[in-house]
Motif scaffolding. Sequence first.
Motif: not given
Length: 180
Positions: A84, A86-91, A103, A161-163
């Motif tokens: 990924t 992307r900037k991750l929020i929940d991880v 991803d 996040d969906q990772v």
Amino acid sequence: PPRSTLFPYTTLFRSIGVIQLKRKCSDDLVNRFRFLTIDDMDATHKSLKSHQYMFCGYPTETTVVRNMEMIISPISIKVRTKITNRKLIDVPKYPLGLKWVLDYVRTNQINVSHNQVELSPHPKGVSGSGLWTIPVNPNIEIEKTNMKLIGIMTDYFAGGDQVVCATNINIVLKTIKDNF
């Protein structure tokens, strides 16, 4: 041994078990399967734009259970994805080199089994499966590429996040070497 002696990062991911097989059992298995060797792994893998990643497994969502016949029919998935960006929020902020974060937006996954983009199942049940790096070469079938094991699937985040995450194979190999 206590969990903390097996994995120093035990609070950061689920446990991974290691089983030592008796000689007869391993002899029986080697007649049916090929065990991975260190040449099948890449413990020093660095993320490259020219690589794709694949994991396989048997999600519980796709497993068919027929109680009357006492049959469990697992249906596998093979998913191709990428690291990924992307900037991750929940991880959680894992220590550098501990995890591969990939991803897994379920609506946009390429299922290698069907070679199409589709809604992938919830990955519950895929933990413990391998994460493989695939050098991209459109002229070679995936199975004929020099795939390398780089991680073991351990986590899934379904929020913003969906990772999916895999523990770096280097951590797993070091733990096995240090404890067994």
